[in-house]
Design a protein around this motif. Structure first.
Motif, short mmCIF file in Angstrom:
data_model
loop_
_atom_site.label_atom_id
_atom_site.label_comp_id
_atom_site.label_asym_id
_atom_site.label_seq_id
_atom_site.Cartn_x
_atom_site.Cartn_y
_atom_site.Cartn_z
N VAL A 1 0.84 -1.20 0.00
CA VAL A 1 0.00 0.00 0.00
C VAL A 1 0.87 1.25 0.00
O VAL A 1 0.62 2.22 -0.74
CB VAL A 1 -0.95 0.00 1.22
N ALA A 2 1.93 1.25 0.82
CA ALA A 2 2.83 2.40 0.87
C ALA A 2 3.52 2.61 -0.47
O ALA A 2 3.69 3.76 -0.91
CB ALA A 2 3.86 2.21 1.98
N GLY A 3 3.89 1.53 -1.13
CA GLY A 3 4.52 1.66 -2.44
C GLY A 3 3.57 2.27 -3.46
O GLY A 3 3.98 3.10 -4.28
N LEU A 4 2.30 1.87 -3.42
CA LEU A 4 1.32 2.43 -4.34
C LEU A 4 1.12 3.92 -4.08
O LEU A 4 1.07 4.74 -5.02
CB LEU A 4 -0.01 1.68 -4.19
N LEU A 5 1.02 4.31 -2.81
CA LEU A 5 0.87 5.73 -2.46
C LEU A 5 2.10 6.52 -2.87
O LEU A 5 1.99 7.66 -3.37
CB LEU A 5 0.62 5.87 -0.96
N ALA A 6 3.27 5.94 -2.66
CA ALA A 6 4.50 6.63 -3.04
C ALA A 6 4.55 6.84 -4.55
O ALA A 6 5.00 7.89 -5.03
CB ALA A 6 5.72 5.84 -2.57
N LEU B 1 -0.33 18.35 -2.26
CA LEU B 1 -0.96 17.04 -2.35
C LEU B 1 0.09 15.94 -2.48
O LEU B 1 0.01 14.90 -1.80
CB LEU B 1 -1.92 16.99 -3.53
N ALA B 2 1.10 16.14 -3.32
CA ALA B 2 2.15 15.14 -3.51
C ALA B 2 2.91 14.90 -2.20
O ALA B 2 3.20 13.76 -1.83
CB ALA B 2 3.11 15.58 -4.61
N ALA B 3 3.22 16.00 -1.50
CA ALA B 3 3.94 15.87 -0.24
C ALA B 3 3.08 15.15 0.81
O ALA B 3 3.58 14.31 1.58
CB ALA B 3 4.35 17.25 0.28
N ALA B 4 1.77 15.44 0.83
CA ALA B 4 0.88 14.81 1.79
C ALA B 4 0.75 13.30 1.52
O ALA B 4 0.78 12.48 2.45
CB ALA B 4 -0.49 15.47 1.74
N VAL B 5 0.63 12.95 0.24
CA VAL B 5 0.51 11.54 -0.12
C VAL B 5 1.79 10.79 0.25
O VAL B 5 1.75 9.66 0.76
CB VAL B 5 0.18 11.38 -1.61
N MET B 6 2.95 11.40 0.02
CA MET B 6 4.21 10.74 0.38
C MET B 6 4.32 10.59 1.90
O MET B 6 4.82 9.57 2.40
CB MET B 6 5.39 11.54 -0.16
N THR B 7 3.85 11.58 2.64
CA THR B 7 3.86 11.48 4.10
C THR B 7 2.97 10.34 4.57
O THR B 7 3.33 9.57 5.48
CB THR B 7 3.39 12.80 4.74
N ILE B 8 1.80 10.23 3.95
CA ILE B 8 0.89 9.13 4.30
C ILE B 8 1.54 7.78 3.99
O ILE B 8 1.42 6.83 4.77
CB ILE B 8 -0.45 9.29 3.55
N ALA B 9 2.23 7.71 2.85
CA ALA B 9 2.92 6.46 2.48
C ALA B 9 3.95 6.08 3.54
O ALA B 9 4.06 4.91 3.93
CB ALA B 9 3.58 6.61 1.12
N ALA B 10 4.70 7.07 4.03
CA ALA B 10 5.70 6.79 5.06
C ALA B 10 5.04 6.31 6.35
O ALA B 10 5.53 5.39 7.01
CB ALA B 10 6.54 8.04 5.31
#
Length: 332
Positions: free
Chosen positions: A235-240, A268-277
């Protein structure tokens, strides 16, 4: 004096008056020393009366679903070897002795009766395909020691029964049993048994797509709980990946112009990457918790002796007051 091992048979039933009597009689012939329990699951026909007439101990579980029956039986019945078999007379109950003997000879914690069709109509094409598909999915996620993951004909050791959580409610309970054995790496064996059509008057409660969907949901839920790092990494890989796709144009604009004209996209890109982490971090935390829970299950499993026909060791009190442990074969 050595006590023989105790054996119990559990027969889950829902409206099986046409078949349950023969199943009980066949079990009695194969395992005359066993206690045979028929667990009636809200039947509306004469299942209870027929089972009693055949000599079974009848108990009731009013909450519908085979998983509910198994949970109740595993909590109630105490035996060195516990056999489960469906009450529809599709499995060859006369092979019960072979399955129990194999459990003790291993010793194994689970022996699965792998179905072998005696007639082509016994095993519907949809169920056969679903069984192969689900077995393949479980094999990919957990590894696999069995070829018939959905078989309802099995024998368990006491330590399997007492360490098995039995959380499922319906026909997905066999999937849960298989994954429990795989995840704790419990010794398991298979023995081919005949699988035949139901007798006249007996109707299957299985529905190919409905029950297949339930089992697939259980597999995915078990994967989330038993392999959290794998699921959360995916899931994290998909979000990243989504974050990178959103962020590349923003980075390209910044390199070309030195400005960030797409501020909402950048946020939005930064938020999605934070969620992935965060998702990845949660996965590793859950993995640690899963290992702790697995250790507890393993300790419960080890609290019981391996299945054996006679006690493995005998003790002899000597005149000095010491206790000497001796193998029953005579070796000190």
């Amino acid at each position: 004096m050595d006590m023989p091992p105790t054996i119990a048979c559990v027969v889950p039933c829902h409206n099986e008056e046409a078949a349950v009597g023969k199943v009980v009689r066949d079990l009695r012939a194969a395992l005359p020393e066993a206690d045979i329990y028929v667990y009636d699951n809200a039947s509306t026909d004469r299942t209870v009366e027929v089972a009693r007439e055949a000599g079974a101990i009848v108990r009731e579980e009013r909450r519908k679903g085979k998983g509910n029956v198994i949970r109740r039986a595993f909590a109630d019945v105490d035996a060195d070897a516990l056999l489960i078999i469906d009450g529809d007379d599709t499995y060859d109950a006369s092979r019960a002795r072979d399955l129990v003997d194999l459990l003790f000879e291993g010793p194994y914690d689970q022996v699965v009766g792998a179905r072998r069709e005696t007639v082509s109509a016994a095993y519907r094409a949809g169920h056969a395909f679903g069984n192969r598909l689900l077995t393949g999915v479980v094999g990919s996620l957990f590894g696999n020691d069995v070829t018939d993951m959905l078989s309802g004909y099995r024998v368990f050791s006491r330590r399997f029964v007492k360490s098995f959580p039995a959380l499922s409610r319906q026909f997905e309970t066999e999937t849960e049993m298989t994954i429990h054995a795989l995840h704790l790496r419990l010794p398991t064996a298979e023995l081919e048994v005949d699988y035949r059509v139901r007798p006249a008057g007996s109707e299957s409660k299985l529905r190919t797509f409905r029950d297949g969907w339930h089992i697939l949901r259980v597999i995915l839920d078990l994967a989330r709980r038993e392999r959290p790092s794998l699921v959360h990494t995916a899931v994290a890989g998909l979000l990243a990946l989504v974050s990178v796709v959103l962020g590349i144009p923003v980075i390209a604009d910044f390199i070309r112009t030195g400005t960030v004209p797409r501020i909402p996209t950048a946020i939005l890109a930064a938020a999605v990457m934070t969620i992935a982490a965060l998702v990845l971090l949660v996965g590793y935390i859950l993995e640690s918790l899963m290992h702790m829970r697995q250790e507890q299950s393993r300790l419960v499993h080890l609290a019981y002796a391996a299945p054996t026909r006679v006690p493995r060791y005998t003790t002899h009190h000597m005149g000095t007051g010491r206790v000497r442990v001796r193998n029953v074969s005579g070796e000190v």
